[in-house]
Scaffold this motif. Sequence first.
Motif: not given
Length: 275
Positions: A58-71, A75-90
């Motif tokens: 579920s976390f992968t589907n919404v971008g909070l987590v991503q899974q490396a296909p090769a391994t 790890e944290l996904g792109p949406f988690a990073l976006q959330m963090g950046l918005v929080s840090l910038q504010s």
Amino acid sequence: MTEPILPAMDEKRRRIQSIETGFGLLKVLVDSGQPMMLRDLATQAGMSSAKAHPYLVSFTNVGLVQQAPATGLYELGPFALQMGLVSLQSQNPVKIALPLVQAWASRIGHTLGLAVLGSHGPTMVHISEASYPVHVNMRCGTVMSMLHTATGHVFAAWLPPEVARHYIEREAGDSAVVTSISPLRPSPKELAAMLEKIREQGVAQALGNPLPGIDALSVPVFDHSGQIVLALTSLGPSTLFDASINSPILAQLRQCANSISHQLGWREPLGTPPL
């Protein structure tokens, strides 16, 4: 037709247990700071792999987590990073730091000041007074010398060299800056050696300078990018204030600074001890 009025619910009881359970997996990924295998991730979150896997899907589907296909590592996904950046910038570093500084001031037991880099140089923006009188010319708005105060030395040590050089050069003749009892200016070689020592020890010490009989310790506060944003300085009379490297005052000062840095998103590089 009017909608039925639902009975009031206790806010403390309005919770979704599955979200709180899944959060444990996200926290492990944040604390780890690196991709993880399902087994290790689940174990550290206190659950089995079978229980953790649906959450990760579920976390992968919404971008909070991503899974490396090769391994297959998570790890944290792109949406988690976006959330963090918005929080840090504010975030406002001073606003975040003040409650912690006020809480730690009583534990440290000495005057505790918070400084930012202003247009004239390091500038005090908050001072928690000690329970005993300390006769120092330091108040909110006081600009501290880059060359002759512990607060200034901290900024000089961790600012980019060209920025530190700008403030050092501009403070000559600036009446707004608190200067030293000694007019002596360190040579470039002496200054470089002093700043290197401060970086190695993680603290700047001022013994009777700029005020005779008053000692001080100052440590840096970092933001999410590892840049210095604040300096935390404690001071007191030489007869009462232990300004040594092994001082209990310094240990508490470091804990306070690290707490603020962590709230600002700073993470120590792996293998690096906290200040």
